[in-house]
Design a protein around this motif. Structure first.
Motif, short mmCIF file in Angstrom:
data_model
loop_
_atom_site.label_atom_id
_atom_site.label_comp_id
_atom_site.label_asym_id
_atom_site.label_seq_id
_atom_site.Cartn_x
_atom_site.Cartn_y
_atom_site.Cartn_z
N LEU A 43 -5.22 -5.30 -19.43
CA LEU A 43 -5.80 -4.04 -19.91
C LEU A 43 -5.82 -3.96 -21.43
O LEU A 43 -5.92 -2.85 -21.98
N ASP A 44 -5.76 -5.08 -22.09
CA ASP A 44 -5.75 -5.10 -23.57
C ASP A 44 -7.18 -5.02 -24.08
O ASP A 44 -7.86 -6.03 -24.25
N GLY A 45 -7.64 -3.79 -24.33
CA GLY A 45 -9.01 -3.60 -24.79
C GLY A 45 -9.25 -4.14 -26.17
O GLY A 45 -10.34 -4.65 -26.47
N SER A 46 -8.25 -4.03 -27.04
CA SER A 46 -8.42 -4.53 -28.42
C SER A 46 -8.62 -6.04 -28.43
O SER A 46 -9.42 -6.56 -29.21
N LEU A 47 -7.90 -6.74 -27.58
CA LEU A 47 -8.07 -8.19 -27.50
C LEU A 47 -9.48 -8.54 -27.03
O LEU A 47 -10.12 -9.44 -27.60
N LEU A 48 -9.95 -7.82 -26.05
CA LEU A 48 -11.29 -8.09 -25.53
C LEU A 48 -12.35 -7.79 -26.58
O LEU A 48 -13.28 -8.59 -26.78
N LEU A 49 -12.23 -6.65 -27.25
CA LEU A 49 -13.21 -6.30 -28.28
C LEU A 49 -13.19 -7.30 -29.43
O LEU A 49 -14.23 -7.67 -29.98
N GLY A 50 -11.98 -7.74 -29.79
CA GLY A 50 -11.88 -8.72 -30.87
C GLY A 50 -12.53 -10.04 -30.50
O GLY A 50 -13.24 -10.65 -31.32
N ARG A 51 -12.33 -10.47 -29.27
CA ARG A 51 -12.94 -11.72 -28.84
C ARG A 51 -14.47 -11.59 -28.76
O ARG A 51 -15.20 -12.50 -29.16
N LEU A 52 -14.95 -10.43 -28.30
CA LEU A 52 -16.39 -10.21 -28.25
C LEU A 52 -17.00 -10.19 -29.65
O LEU A 52 -18.09 -10.73 -29.88
N GLY A 53 -16.29 -9.56 -30.62
CA GLY A 53 -16.78 -9.56 -31.99
C GLY A 53 -16.84 -10.96 -32.58
O GLY A 53 -17.79 -11.30 -33.30
N GLN A 54 -15.84 -11.75 -32.26
CA GLN A 54 -15.84 -13.14 -32.73
C GLN A 54 -17.01 -13.92 -32.15
O GLN A 54 -17.68 -14.67 -32.87
N TRP A 55 -17.26 -13.74 -30.86
CA TRP A 55 -18.39 -14.43 -30.25
C TRP A 55 -19.72 -13.97 -30.86
O TRP A 55 -20.63 -14.77 -31.06
N ALA A 56 -19.82 -12.67 -31.14
CA ALA A 56 -21.05 -12.15 -31.71
C ALA A 56 -21.31 -12.74 -33.10
O ALA A 56 -22.45 -13.08 -33.45
N LYS A 57 -20.25 -12.87 -33.92
CA LYS A 57 -20.41 -13.47 -35.25
C LYS A 57 -20.85 -14.92 -35.14
O LYS A 57 -21.73 -15.38 -35.89
N GLU A 58 -20.23 -15.66 -34.23
CA GLU A 58 -20.61 -17.05 -34.06
C GLU A 58 -22.05 -17.17 -33.58
O GLU A 58 -22.81 -18.03 -34.06
N ALA A 59 -22.44 -16.30 -32.62
CA ALA A 59 -23.80 -16.37 -32.11
C ALA A 59 -24.82 -15.97 -33.18
O ALA A 59 -25.96 -16.45 -33.16
N GLY A 60 -24.41 -15.09 -34.10
CA GLY A 60 -25.32 -14.67 -35.17
C GLY A 60 -25.70 -15.81 -36.09
O GLY A 60 -26.74 -15.74 -36.75
N ARG A 61 -24.87 -16.83 -36.18
CA ARG A 61 -25.17 -17.98 -37.04
C ARG A 61 -26.00 -19.06 -36.33
O ARG A 61 -26.39 -20.03 -36.94
N TRP A 62 -26.22 -18.86 -35.06
CA TRP A 62 -26.99 -19.84 -34.30
C TRP A 62 -28.48 -19.64 -34.58
O TRP A 62 -28.93 -18.55 -34.93
N PRO A 63 -29.28 -20.68 -34.36
CA PRO A 63 -30.74 -20.51 -34.44
C PRO A 63 -31.24 -19.64 -33.29
O PRO A 63 -30.57 -19.45 -32.28
N ALA A 64 -32.43 -19.11 -33.47
CA ALA A 64 -33.00 -18.20 -32.47
C ALA A 64 -33.10 -18.87 -31.10
O ALA A 64 -32.85 -18.22 -30.06
N LEU A 65 -33.43 -20.17 -31.08
CA LEU A 65 -33.55 -20.86 -29.81
C LEU A 65 -32.22 -20.90 -29.07
O LEU A 65 -32.16 -20.73 -27.84
N GLY A 66 -31.13 -21.09 -29.81
CA GLY A 66 -29.82 -21.12 -29.18
C GLY A 66 -29.44 -19.76 -28.62
O GLY A 66 -28.86 -19.66 -27.53
N GLN A 67 -29.76 -18.69 -29.36
CA GLN A 67 -29.46 -17.35 -28.87
C GLN A 67 -30.25 -17.04 -27.59
O GLN A 67 -29.71 -16.47 -26.64
N VAL A 68 -31.52 -17.44 -27.60
CA VAL A 68 -32.34 -17.22 -26.40
C VAL A 68 -31.77 -18.01 -25.22
O VAL A 68 -31.74 -17.52 -24.08
#
Length: 301
Positions: A43-68
């Motif tokens: 039930l650790d929501g902060s851990l989940l949100l932190g991991r999701l934010g980390q994934w979002a930052k990493e995905a933001g650096r990917w090319p558009a084809l990778g995101q799609v």
């Protein structure tokens, strides 16, 4: 023709989205949350949100084809989960209706015997209350006791149980009642009766059947969350809630569908008789009519 195809495609897309994609996406999200949190930090929501934010930052650096590609993979995983549930729904429906496979037949027999014993015990209690003179039956308390016993009996089955489940007995009871009343083999004659039903009645039958299917699908989704509960315990809680809702809705949906099927036969059997020309007698249909219809449906001499 093009507008018809466009409308059909739109309806199929809506059905696909509601039946497969949305529940599948919820399951994929639950799997991702369980993989991140596990039992220790369930039930650790902060851990989940932190991991999701980390994934979002990493995905933001990917090319558009990778995101799609990632989005496509998530959608395909959701659709695959939905397709798996729909594939398992047929087996789940057999469990609901009490048509259990070979290894489970012994258990089905014991459950049926237990349900029958409870049904017969309540039926005997009802009979004892009805034995006194008519004056006693006028007593308000006796009438209340009879109503309560009848409700308990009908909660088990409307007729002596022959299946290990309520839903199986409810549908089997409808077939038995119609066979007793009209002599009709419902399974053999249903497709022919369907052809003479008005479109609004067919639509209502499809709708009631879809409610039954949705409840069966809900029970399969509950099993999926139960399996996920081995990895992340909140999923087991969700499985319990989903299963309970599916069970309650399923009982109501099967009861409503069985009543609607029986009503359709009551109201439109005469139309089928007239269309097939198997009976010209006056009055309501009787078992002889059903026998004649069965001969037509089964191509028997």
């Amino acid at each position: 023709m093009a507008p018809v195809l466009d409308s059909l495609s739109q309806k199929l897309a809506e059905k696909w989205l509601s039946a497969l994609a949305v529940p599948g996406l919820l399951l994929v999200a639950a799997v991702a949350a369980g993989a991140v949190l596990g039992h220790g930090s369930a039930l650790d929501g902060s851990l989940l949100l932190g991991r999701l934010g980390q994934w979002a930052k990493e995905a933001g650096r990917w090319p558009a084809l990778g995101q799609v590609a990632v989005v496509t993979a998530i959608v395909l995983a959701a659709v695959a989960a939905g397709a798996l549930v729909r594939a398992c729904a047929e087996g789940a429906e057999r469990i609901w209706t009490g048509e259990w496979p070979g290894p489970a037949r012994a258990l089905a027999g014991r459950l049926t015997a237990r349900r029958l014993a409870r049904w017969q015990r309540i039926e005997r209690d009802i009979g004892r209350l009805r034995e006194p003179a008519t004056a006693s039956l006028r007593d308000e308390r006796v009438r209340q006791d009879l109503a309560e016993l009848a409700a308990r009996r009908d909660a088990i089955a409307f007729a002596p149980p022959r299946r290990p489940t309520f839903t199986g007995d409810r549908m089997a009871g409808t077939e038995a009642r119609l066979r007793h009343q009209y002599g009709i083999d419902l399974a053999a004659c249903w497709s022919r009766l369907w052809l003479v039903l008005p479109e609004d009645v067919r639509t209502e039958l499809r709708t009631s059947r879809s409610r039954v299917d949705a409840a069966v699908d809900g029970s399969v989704w509950a099993c999926c969350y139960l399996l996920l509960g081995c990895l992340w315990w909140p999923a087991a809680v969700a499985a319990a809630g989903t299963g309970l809702v599916a069970w309650r809705r399923g009982r109501r949906a099967v009861t409503a569908h069985a009543e609607l099927v029986e009503s359709a036969v009551d109201v439109y059997l005469r139309r089928l008789v007239d269309e097939l020309g198997v009976d010209v007698s006056a009055g309501p249909p009787d078992p002889r009519v059903g026998t004649a219809l069965n001969r037509v449906a089964l191509k028997a001499r």
